[in-house]
Write a protein that holds these residues in place. Structure first.
Motif, PDB file in Angstrom:
ATOM      1  N   ALA A  53       0.838  -1.204   0.000  1.00 34.72           N
ATOM      2  CA  ALA A  53       0.000   0.000   0.000  1.00 34.72           C
ATOM      3  C   ALA A  53       0.876   1.259   0.000  1.00 34.72           C
ATOM      4  O   ALA A  53       0.618   2.208  -0.754  1.00 34.72           O
ATOM      5  CB  ALA A  53      -0.936  -0.004   1.198  1.00 34.72           C
ATOM      6  N   SER A  54       1.923   1.274   0.809  1.00 33.17           N
ATOM      7  CA  SER A  54       2.826   2.425   0.846  1.00 33.17           C
ATOM      8  C   SER A  54       3.577   2.564  -0.467  1.00 33.17           C
ATOM      9  O   SER A  54       3.788   3.682  -0.956  1.00 33.17           O
ATOM     10  CB  SER A  54       3.823   2.284   2.001  1.00 33.17           C
ATOM     11  N   LEU A  55       3.970   1.443  -1.038  1.00 30.96           N
ATOM     12  CA  LEU A  55       4.669   1.468  -2.317  1.00 30.96           C
ATOM     13  C   LEU A  55       3.795   2.085  -3.400  1.00 30.96           C
ATOM     14  O   LEU A  55       4.251   2.909  -4.193  1.00 30.96           O
ATOM     15  CB  LEU A  55       5.089   0.054  -2.708  1.00 30.96           C
ATOM     16  N   ARG A  56       2.528   1.728  -3.430  1.00 31.75           N
ATOM     17  CA  ARG A  56       1.604   2.284  -4.427  1.00 31.75           C
ATOM     18  C   ARG A  56       1.425   3.784  -4.230  1.00 31.75           C
ATOM     19  O   ARG A  56       1.427   4.553  -5.191  1.00 31.75           O
ATOM     20  CB  ARG A  56       0.257   1.574  -4.357  1.00 31.75           C
ATOM     21  N   ARG A  57       1.274   4.230  -2.968  1.00 30.43           N
ATOM     22  CA  ARG A  57       1.127   5.668  -2.699  1.00 30.43           C
ATOM     23  C   ARG A  57       2.396   6.420  -3.079  1.00 30.43           C
ATOM     24  O   ARG A  57       2.343   7.504  -3.660  1.00 30.43           O
ATOM     25  CB  ARG A  57       0.810   5.904  -1.214  1.00 30.43           C
ATOM     26  N   LEU A  58       3.528   5.840  -2.729  1.00 33.15           N
ATOM     27  CA  LEU A  58       4.806   6.469  -3.032  1.00 33.15           C
ATOM     28  C   LEU A  58       5.016   6.580  -4.545  1.00 33.15           C
ATOM     29  O   LEU A  58       5.367   7.645  -5.057  1.00 33.15           O
ATOM     30  CB  LEU A  58       5.932   5.665  -2.388  1.00 33.15           C
ATOM     31  N   ALA A  59       4.755   5.501  -5.256  1.00 31.46           N
ATOM     32  CA  ALA A  59       4.906   5.522  -6.715  1.00 31.46           C
ATOM     33  C   ALA A  59       3.981   6.568  -7.339  1.00 31.46           C
ATOM     34  O   ALA A  59       4.408   7.345  -8.198  1.00 31.46           O
ATOM     35  CB  ALA A  59       4.622   4.129  -7.284  1.00 31.46           C
ATOM     36  N   ALA A  60       2.738   6.605  -6.898  1.00 29.07           N
ATOM     37  CA  ALA A  60       1.783   7.574  -7.444  1.00 29.07           C
ATOM     38  C   ALA A  60       2.260   9.003  -7.182  1.00 29.07           C
ATOM     39  O   ALA A  60       2.157   9.871  -8.058  1.00 29.07           O
ATOM     40  CB  ALA A  60       0.398   7.353  -6.844  1.00 29.07           C
ATOM     41  N   GLY A  61       2.796   9.249  -6.004  1.00 30.14           N
ATOM     42  CA  GLY A  61       3.314  10.581  -5.677  1.00 30.14           C
ATOM     43  C   GLY A  61       4.511  10.971  -6.520  1.00 30.14           C
ATOM     44  O   GLY A  61       4.819  12.149  -6.671  1.00 30.14           O
ATOM     45  N   LEU A  62       5.184   9.964  -7.080  1.00 30.08           N
ATOM     46  CA  LEU A  62       6.329  10.207  -7.945  1.00 30.08           C
ATOM     47  C   LEU A  62       5.957  10.114  -9.424  1.00 30.08           C
ATOM     48  O   LEU A  62       6.824  10.098 -10.297  1.00 30.08           O
ATOM     49  CB  LEU A  62       7.452   9.205  -7.615  1.00 30.08           C
ATOM     50  N   GLY A  63       4.645  10.025  -9.691  1.00 25.89           N
ATOM     51  CA  GLY A  63       4.170  10.006 -11.069  1.00 25.89           C
ATOM     52  C   GLY A  63       4.401   8.695 -11.792  1.00 25.89           C
ATOM     53  O   GLY A  63       4.517   8.677 -13.017  1.00 25.89           O
ATOM     54  N   LEU A  64       4.488   7.602 -11.034  1.00 24.93           N
ATOM     55  CA  LEU A  64       4.724   6.279 -11.604  1.00 24.93           C
ATOM     56  C   LEU A  64       3.681   5.298 -11.090  1.00 24.93           C
ATOM     57  O   LEU A  64       3.054   5.540 -10.061  1.00 24.93           O
ATOM     58  CB  LEU A  64       6.109   5.750 -11.194  1.00 24.93           C
ATOM     59  N   SER A  65       3.545   4.179 -11.769  1.00 27.51           N
ATOM     60  CA  SER A  65       2.774   3.070 -11.211  1.00 27.51           C
ATOM     61  C   SER A  65       3.727   2.267 -10.317  1.00 27.51           C
ATOM     62  O   SER A  65       4.960   2.417 -10.413  1.00 27.51           O
ATOM     63  CB  SER A  65       2.239   2.167 -12.326  1.00 27.51           C
ATOM     64  N   ALA A  66       3.166   1.443  -9.472  1.00 24.05           N
ATOM     65  CA  ALA A  66       4.005   0.597  -8.612  1.00 24.05           C
ATOM     66  C   ALA A  66       4.899  -0.292  -9.468  1.00 24.05           C
ATOM     67  O   ALA A  66       6.083  -0.475  -9.161  1.00 24.05           O
ATOM     68  CB  ALA A  66       3.138  -0.232  -7.669  1.00 24.05           C
ATOM     69  N   SER A  67       4.349  -0.820 -10.553  1.00 22.83           N
ATOM     70  CA  SER A  67       5.152  -1.707 -11.406  1.00 22.83           C
ATOM     71  C   SER A  67       6.300  -0.949 -12.071  1.00 22.83           C
ATOM     72  O   SER A  67       7.395  -1.500 -12.234  1.00 22.83           O
ATOM     73  CB  SER A  67       4.281  -2.407 -12.442  1.00 22.83           C
ATOM     74  N   GLU A  68       6.084   0.304 -12.443  1.00 25.31           N
ATOM     75  CA  GLU A  68       7.165   1.102 -13.031  1.00 25.31           C
ATOM     76  C   GLU A  68       8.274   1.353 -12.010  1.00 25.31           C
ATOM     77  O   GLU A  68       9.464   1.260 -12.332  1.00 25.31           O
ATOM     78  CB  GLU A  68       6.636   2.437 -13.541  1.00 25.31           C
TER      79      GLU A  68
END
Length: 92
Positions: A53-68
């Motif tokens: 969940a944190s990884l997804r929020r962090l990725a989104a905040g950096l303009g990326l998907s979790a997979s990216e």
């Protein structure tokens, strides 16, 4: 405290590289993600392994998907952390 895994360190380097690429401070990422600056610092240095969940929020905040974000970390891990750590140390 056990040493961070190579992938955990690579994930931290990927997060930090993307944050710096965007010209963001850790505080600005906190405002985008509600992930505290201290926790983010620990992720970036490989001391914390974020939940999915944190990884997804962090990725989104950096303009990326979790997979990216994970793919970037895998590329860093595959290229060898020593070379990346050495170049980072040379910049400072």
């Amino acid at each position: 405290m056990p040493a961070a895994s190579a992938f955990q360190r690579a994930l931290g380097l990927a997060v930090k590289a993307r944050r710096e690429q965007l010209g963001l401070t850790q505080e600005q990422v906190y405002l985008r993600t509600d992930i505290h600056q201290r926790y983010l610092s620990n992720v970036e240095t490989g001391k914390r392994n974020p939940s999915y969940a944190s990884l997804r929020r962090l990725a989104a905040g950096l303009g990326l998907s979790a997979s990216e974000l994970l793919a970037r970390a895998e590329q860093i891990e595959a290229s060898g952390l020593q070379a990346i750590d050495a170049s980072a140390a040379a910049r400072h």
